[in-house]
Design a protein around this motif. Structure first.
Motif, mmCIF file in Angstrom:
data_model
loop_
_atom_site.group_PDB
_atom_site.id
_atom_site.type_symbol
_atom_site.label_atom_id
_atom_site.label_comp_id
_atom_site.label_asym_id
_atom_site.label_seq_id
_atom_site.Cartn_x
_atom_site.Cartn_y
_atom_site.Cartn_z
ATOM 1 N N THR A 275 60.713 40.765 66.463
ATOM 2 C CA THR A 275 61.777 41.468 67.206
ATOM 3 C C THR A 275 63.115 41.452 66.453
ATOM 4 N N ALA B 291 51.220 41.486 66.039
ATOM 5 C CA ALA B 291 51.831 40.523 66.975
ATOM 6 C C ALA B 291 51.950 41.152 68.366
ATOM 7 N N GLY B 292 51.595 40.384 69.389
ATOM 8 C CA GLY B 292 51.688 40.933 70.739
ATOM 9 C C GLY B 292 51.627 39.831 71.785
ATOM 10 N N GLY C 100 51.802 38.265 63.398
ATOM 11 C CA GLY C 100 51.121 37.531 64.465
ATOM 12 C C GLY C 100 49.748 37.047 64.024
ATOM 13 N N SER D 285 47.331 48.784 69.277
ATOM 14 C CA SER D 285 47.531 49.118 70.687
ATOM 15 C C SER D 285 46.466 48.346 71.461
ATOM 16 N N GLN E 150 58.329 34.592 60.850
ATOM 17 C CA GLN E 150 58.921 35.858 61.285
ATOM 18 C C GLN E 150 58.764 36.084 62.785
ATOM 19 N N GLY F 199 44.625 38.442 64.607
ATOM 20 C CA GLY F 199 45.373 38.577 63.349
ATOM 21 C C GLY F 199 44.848 37.625 62.285
ATOM 22 N N ILE G 80 38.662 40.957 73.880
ATOM 23 C CA ILE G 80 38.352 40.209 72.661
ATOM 24 C C ILE G 80 38.578 38.720 72.958
ATOM 25 N N MET H 65 44.727 34.722 73.913
ATOM 26 C CA MET H 65 45.398 35.619 74.858
ATOM 27 C C MET H 65 44.552 35.885 76.100
HETATM 28 N N1 LIG Z 1 42.593 39.725 72.930
HETATM 29 C C1 LIG Z 1 42.368 40.928 73.431
HETATM 30 O O1 LIG Z 1 41.473 41.111 74.273
HETATM 31 C C2 LIG Z 1 43.189 42.117 72.989
HETATM 32 C C3 LIG Z 1 42.808 43.384 73.445
HETATM 33 C C4 LIG Z 1 43.546 44.485 73.043
HETATM 34 C C5 LIG Z 1 44.634 44.337 72.199
HETATM 35 N N2 LIG Z 1 44.994 43.086 71.769
HETATM 36 C C6 LIG Z 1 46.150 42.992 70.902
HETATM 37 O O2 LIG Z 1 45.787 42.340 69.695
HETATM 38 C C7 LIG Z 1 46.922 41.662 69.160
HETATM 39 C C8 LIG Z 1 46.542 40.210 68.880
HETATM 40 O O3 LIG Z 1 46.206 39.593 70.115
HETATM 41 P P1 LIG Z 1 45.367 38.240 70.223
HETATM 42 O O4 LIG Z 1 44.376 38.435 71.297
HETATM 43 O O5 LIG Z 1 44.941 37.783 68.893
HETATM 44 O O6 LIG Z 1 46.495 37.291 70.849
HETATM 45 P P2 LIG Z 1 47.004 35.848 70.396
HETATM 46 O O7 LIG Z 1 47.932 35.427 71.473
HETATM 47 O O8 LIG Z 1 45.869 34.973 70.045
HETATM 48 O O9 LIG Z 1 47.794 36.192 69.056
HETATM 49 C C9 LIG Z 1 49.015 36.875 69.064
HETATM 50 C C10 LIG Z 1 49.877 36.313 67.957
HETATM 51 O O10 LIG Z 1 51.150 36.979 67.973
HETATM 52 C C11 LIG Z 1 52.146 36.003 67.753
HETATM 53 N N3 LIG Z 1 53.453 36.428 68.259
HETATM 54 C C12 LIG Z 1 53.847 36.500 69.551
HETATM 55 N N4 LIG Z 1 55.135 36.856 69.612
HETATM 56 C C13 LIG Z 1 55.565 37.035 68.324
HETATM 57 C C14 LIG Z 1 56.786 37.412 67.724
HETATM 58 N N5 LIG Z 1 57.881 37.670 68.467
HETATM 59 N N6 LIG Z 1 56.853 37.493 66.383
HETATM 60 C C15 LIG Z 1 55.775 37.206 65.608
HETATM 61 N N7 LIG Z 1 54.583 36.845 66.114
HETATM 62 C C16 LIG Z 1 54.481 36.759 67.456
HETATM 63 C C17 LIG Z 1 51.622 34.771 68.500
HETATM 64 O O11 LIG Z 1 52.297 33.584 68.078
HETATM 65 C C18 LIG Z 1 50.147 34.798 68.151
HETATM 66 O O12 LIG Z 1 49.861 34.097 66.968
HETATM 67 C C19 LIG Z 1 48.040 41.818 70.196
HETATM 68 O O13 LIG Z 1 48.869 42.909 69.831
HETATM 69 C C20 LIG Z 1 47.284 42.154 71.462
HETATM 70 O O14 LIG Z 1 48.061 42.866 72.389
HETATM 71 C C21 LIG Z 1 44.299 41.970 72.148
#
Ligand SMILES: NC(=O)c1ccc[n+]([C@@H]2O[C@H](COP(=O)([O-])OP(=O)(O)OC[C@H]3O[C@@H](n4cnc5c(N)ncnc54)[C@H](O)[C@@H]3O)[C@@H](O)[C@H]2O)c1
Length: 252
Positions: free
Chosen positions: A62, A88-89, A13, A138, A59, A19, A185, A189
């Motif tokens: 899942t 990824a999330g 991700g 997490s 990728q 990421g 952050i 998202m």
């Molecule tokens: N932003 C926040 O405040 C925050 C806080 C706590 C935890 N997180 C965690 O940090 C991680 C990154 O979040 P982010 O804020 O950068 O979100 P984001 O949405 O900017 O990035 C998430 C990335 O995961 C990818 N993704 C989604 N489904 C996927 C799949 N099936 N296979 C591969 N890639 C996939 C998306 O395309 C995206 O590039 C996540 O696990 C999120 O839960 C974020």
């Protein structure tokens, strides 16, 4: 000499958001990075920016078959795999009684099953490299409840738990497994989140690279005695409500 010099690290991700910040910092600190995502245009653009030290591989986390391919690509291109960041999330919000079942399944599949599949697929390669480090992403929502974020909270508690069971099982083979728990952050998202719902004692959301510093530490040999641990990166969000010290007469 970088802090993760010549380590080969896979970040899922990583096409955007936190990421992508991990990928940038890890390359700056000497690592070879495999970026994976379902956002191919962004992922390929980031790998091109990072040059010879990064590749992008398509990728969906899942899909177990895709994991086999991704690990093989990492070893083919860079000769080994020393680290994995299960980043990824996805998140979605709805009242419990209206929470769509398909959204529940999808969130658990990406956020929790993806982490399980990632550890399963990466462990043999990390052992072949002589040991290494896995960082499971997490959230503060893996430490507390959050109205509406039911599948997200369940998945992130699950990530915290499987991190500890995995850490126990693989410690003897030189693999460390830790979880990180970011708060608010600034990424795509959280772009639509109402910031007043997050009374952060430090008074602001974090930049993605502030999370990457903790990930860098966990992937480097500087964290050689940490396994099964939780690093909370939340500006104090989960420790309580920020307030001034009350006058002494109001306490005693
Ligand atoms: N932003 C926040 O405040 C925050 C806080 C706590 C935890 N997180 C965690 O940090 C991680 C990154 O979040 P982010 O804020 O950068 O979100 P984001 O949405 O900017 O990035 C998430 C990335 O995961 C990818 N993704 C989604 N489904 C996927 C799949 N099936 N296979 C591969 N890639 C996939 C998306 O395309 C995206 O590039 C996540 O696990 C999120 O839960 C974020």
């Amino acid at each position: 000499m970088g802090r993760v010099n010549n380590k080969v690290i896979l970040v899922t991700g990583a096409a955007r958001g936190i990421g992508a910040a991990h990928a940038r910092l890890l390359v700056a600190e000497g690592a070879k990075v495999v970026i994976t995502d379902i956002l191919h245009i962004e992922g390929e653009a980031l790998a091109a920016q990072l040059g010879e030290s990064a590749i992008y591989v398509r990728q969906d986390v899942t899909q177990s078959g895709e994991w086999t391919e991704v690990i093989a690509s990492a070893e083919r291109r860079f000769g080994a795999l020393h680290g994995l960041v299960n980043n990824a999330g996805i998140a979605n919000v709805a009242p419990l009684e209206e929470f769509p079942l398909d959204q529940w399944h999808k969130t658990i599949a990406v956020n929790l099953t993806g982490v399980f599949l990632g550890m399963q697929a990466a462990l043999p390669a990390i052992r072949r490299a002589g040991g290494g480090s896995i960082v499971n992403v997490s959230s503060v929502e893996g430490l507390r409840g959050s109205a509406g974020l039911h599948a997200y909270v369940a998945s992130k508690f699950g990530v915290r738990g499987i991190t500890k069971s995995a850490a126990l099982e693989v410690a003897a083979s030189g693999v460390r497994v830790n979880s990180i728990h970011p708060g608010l952050i600034a990424t795509p998202m959280t772009a639509s989140f109402e910031s007043s719902l997050f009374p952060v004692p430090l008074g602001r959301p974090a930049e993605p690279q502030e999370v990457s510093q903790a990930v860098l530490f966990l992937l480097s040999d500087e964290s050689s005695y940490l396994t099964g641990s939780e690093i909370v990166i939340d500006g104090g969000l989960t420790i309580g409500v920020p307030r001034k010290c009350p006058a002494p007469e109001n306490i005693f």
